[in-house]
Design a protein around this motif. Structure first.
Motif, short mmCIF file in Angstrom:
data_model
loop_
_atom_site.label_atom_id
_atom_site.label_comp_id
_atom_site.label_asym_id
_atom_site.label_seq_id
_atom_site.Cartn_x
_atom_site.Cartn_y
_atom_site.Cartn_z
N LEU A 1 0.84 -1.20 0.00
CA LEU A 1 0.00 0.00 0.00
C LEU A 1 0.87 1.25 0.00
N SER A 2 1.97 1.22 0.75
CA SER A 2 2.91 2.35 0.73
C SER A 2 3.47 2.57 -0.66
N PHE A 3 3.77 1.48 -1.35
CA PHE A 3 4.29 1.58 -2.71
C PHE A 3 3.28 2.28 -3.62
N ILE A 4 2.00 1.91 -3.51
CA ILE A 4 0.97 2.53 -4.36
C ILE A 4 0.86 4.03 -4.06
N ILE A 5 0.79 4.38 -2.77
CA ILE A 5 0.67 5.79 -2.39
C ILE A 5 1.88 6.58 -2.88
N GLU A 6 3.07 6.02 -2.71
CA GLU A 6 4.28 6.71 -3.14
C GLU A 6 4.30 6.93 -4.65
N GLN A 7 3.85 5.95 -5.42
CA GLN A 7 3.80 6.12 -6.86
C GLN A 7 2.81 7.20 -7.26
N LEU A 8 1.67 7.25 -6.58
CA LEU A 8 0.68 8.29 -6.88
C LEU A 8 1.22 9.67 -6.51
N LEU A 9 1.94 9.77 -5.38
CA LEU A 9 2.56 11.04 -5.01
C LEU A 9 3.65 11.43 -6.00
N SER A 10 4.40 10.44 -6.46
CA SER A 10 5.46 10.71 -7.43
C SER A 10 4.88 11.29 -8.72
N ASN A 11 3.78 10.70 -9.21
CA ASN A 11 3.14 11.22 -10.42
C ASN A 11 2.56 12.61 -10.18
N ALA A 12 2.00 12.81 -8.98
CA ALA A 12 1.42 14.12 -8.66
C ALA A 12 2.48 15.21 -8.70
N VAL A 13 3.64 14.91 -8.11
CA VAL A 13 4.74 15.88 -8.11
C VAL A 13 5.27 16.08 -9.53
N LYS A 14 5.37 15.01 -10.26
CA LYS A 14 5.95 15.05 -11.60
C LYS A 14 5.13 15.91 -12.55
N TYR A 15 3.81 15.78 -12.47
CA TYR A 15 2.95 16.44 -13.45
C TYR A 15 2.23 17.67 -12.88
N THR A 16 2.69 18.16 -11.73
CA THR A 16 2.13 19.38 -11.15
C THR A 16 3.26 20.40 -11.01
N SER A 17 3.21 21.44 -11.81
CA SER A 17 4.26 22.46 -11.75
C SER A 17 3.99 23.48 -10.65
N GLN A 18 2.72 23.73 -10.36
CA GLN A 18 2.35 24.61 -9.27
C GLN A 18 0.93 24.27 -8.82
N GLY A 19 0.64 24.59 -7.56
CA GLY A 19 -0.69 24.30 -7.07
C GLY A 19 -0.67 23.42 -5.83
N THR A 20 -1.58 22.46 -5.77
CA THR A 20 -1.79 21.70 -4.55
C THR A 20 -1.95 20.21 -4.84
N VAL A 21 -1.43 19.39 -3.93
CA VAL A 21 -1.67 17.94 -3.92
C VAL A 21 -2.41 17.64 -2.62
N THR A 22 -3.55 16.95 -2.74
CA THR A 22 -4.40 16.71 -1.57
C THR A 22 -4.58 15.21 -1.35
N ILE A 23 -4.44 14.80 -0.10
CA ILE A 23 -4.67 13.40 0.30
C ILE A 23 -5.84 13.38 1.27
N GLU A 24 -6.83 12.55 0.98
CA GLU A 24 -8.02 12.47 1.83
C GLU A 24 -8.40 11.01 2.03
N VAL A 25 -9.00 10.71 3.17
CA VAL A 25 -9.56 9.39 3.47
C VAL A 25 -10.95 9.62 4.05
N ASP A 26 -11.99 9.12 3.36
CA ASP A 26 -13.34 9.34 3.86
C ASP A 26 -13.78 8.20 4.78
N LYS A 27 -15.00 8.29 5.25
CA LYS A 27 -15.53 7.30 6.20
C LYS A 27 -15.71 5.91 5.56
#
Length: 329
Positions: free
Chosen positions: A223-249
């Motif tokens: 699960l850590s590997f999946i989250i890290e890959q998603l964060l890696s892509n978010a950083v890679k393809y976001t030049s400016q702005g926000t990355v948000t992580i949420e967990v609902d009920k």
């Protein structure tokens, strides 16, 4: 009844031959003016014996059919499952099948051995390459210059690719590398955030995460590997702005960004192996492996991984942690 009809159909040429011979006898006898009772009586006798042979052949065929069905369910070698051959031709066929099976078994053993050697080689290579990576990181930390910061960032990417190579080989090992139990999602998410904190700081991207008290049955490492890959892509393809992580009920973990987004025609195929899409072709650095590994790992964990995106406005990846076929022990 269906099997009997199939048997009669397979012997249709014998029945046609019998009818043709009976018709020929009837025509010849009629031309010579012989009483037709001399034809019908032997024909009835022949028909009686023919029925006996037909039934005997059918029961013999049915027995053979059941034996072959038993062979199809047999888990042993073909030579151990075959019934005794009824003639020399059948024995020749059995010998051919045994030889073909033996050849395929040797080829399969060779492929499995080669695959294991490759996996062992990659595992050794990953562990060996981490030593010089650690040394280079220490050397680059001596002077906090702009150049060293850029080098540390590239070194971080190298380490990512090394870890990805190891995960790629381990995904083919089935469930031997999985340890399921109930984990605090907050702890797993924060570890991934700390790992990528330097990348967020370097690109001046704001990370939003308010924490969660939810727990889920999963494997922490994957699960850590999946989250890290998603964060890696978010950083890679976001030049400016926000990355948000949420967990609902409902235990849906979402990683969203305000990056360049994904083209609508690429979105259905982003989890395919080697598919880079428009962004990857433009960037010329994408391998098309990261999201494929995420989907493969999620399937092994029993989690559903989905994606939503709008070009120019960002992407949203959701891991449904409530969907798993397992229970905590």
């Amino acid at each position: 009844m269906k099997l009997f009809v199939q048997y009669l159909y397979s012997r249709r040429h014998v029945f046609f031959c019998f009818l043709f011979c009976a018709a020929a006898y009837a025509v010849v006898f009629s031309l010579y003016g012989i009483d037709m009772r001399a034809v019908w009586y032997p024909l009835l006798i022949c028909l009686f014996f023919a029925l006996i042979f037909v039934l005997a052949g059918y029961f013999r065929m049915k027995k053979r059919h059941l034996e072959l069905r038993q062979i199809a369910r047999c888990d042993g070698a073909a030579g151990e499952c075959f019934p005794r051959p009824s003639d020399v031709i059948e024995k020749d066929y059995q010998d051919i099948i045994v030889r073909v099976e033996e050849k395929r078994r040797k080829e399969r053993e060779g492929q499995e051995l080669a695959k294991k050697d490759m996996q062992d080689y990659y595992a050794r290579w990953v562990h060996q390459i981490k030593a010089p990576i650690a040394v280079m990181r220490i050397l680059l930390q001596r002077d906090d210059t702009q150049e060293n910061q850029e080098l540390r960032s590239e070194l971080f990417r190298v380490e990512q690719y090394v870890d990805m190579a190891l995960c790629y080989t381990r995904l083919g090992e089935g469930g031997s590398d999985l340890v399921f139990q109930e984990y605090d999602l907050d702890e797993i998410i924060r570890k991934a955030i700390r790992k990528y904190a330097g990348q967020f700081i370097r690109k001046k991207i704001r990370l939003v995460y308010k924490g969660t008290e939810e727990k889920a049955v999963t494997d922490e490492k994957w699960l850590s590997f999946i989250i890290e890959q998603l964060l890696s892509n978010a950083v890679k393809y976001t030049s400016q702005g926000t990355v948000t992580i949420e967990v609902d009920k409902k235990k849906r973990l979402t990683v969203s960004d305000t990056g360049i987004g994904i083209a609508p025609e690429d979105l259905p195929r982003i989890f395919e192996k080697g598919y880079t899409g428009y962004n990857g072709r433009r960037d010329k650095k994408s391998t098309g492996i990261g999201l494929y590994l995420c989907r493969s790992a999620a399937e092994k964990l029993g989690h559903a991984l989905t994606a939503q995106s709008e070009p120019g406005k960002g992407s949203r990846f959701t891991i449904d942690l409530a969907s798993y076929p397992f229970h905590a022990e």
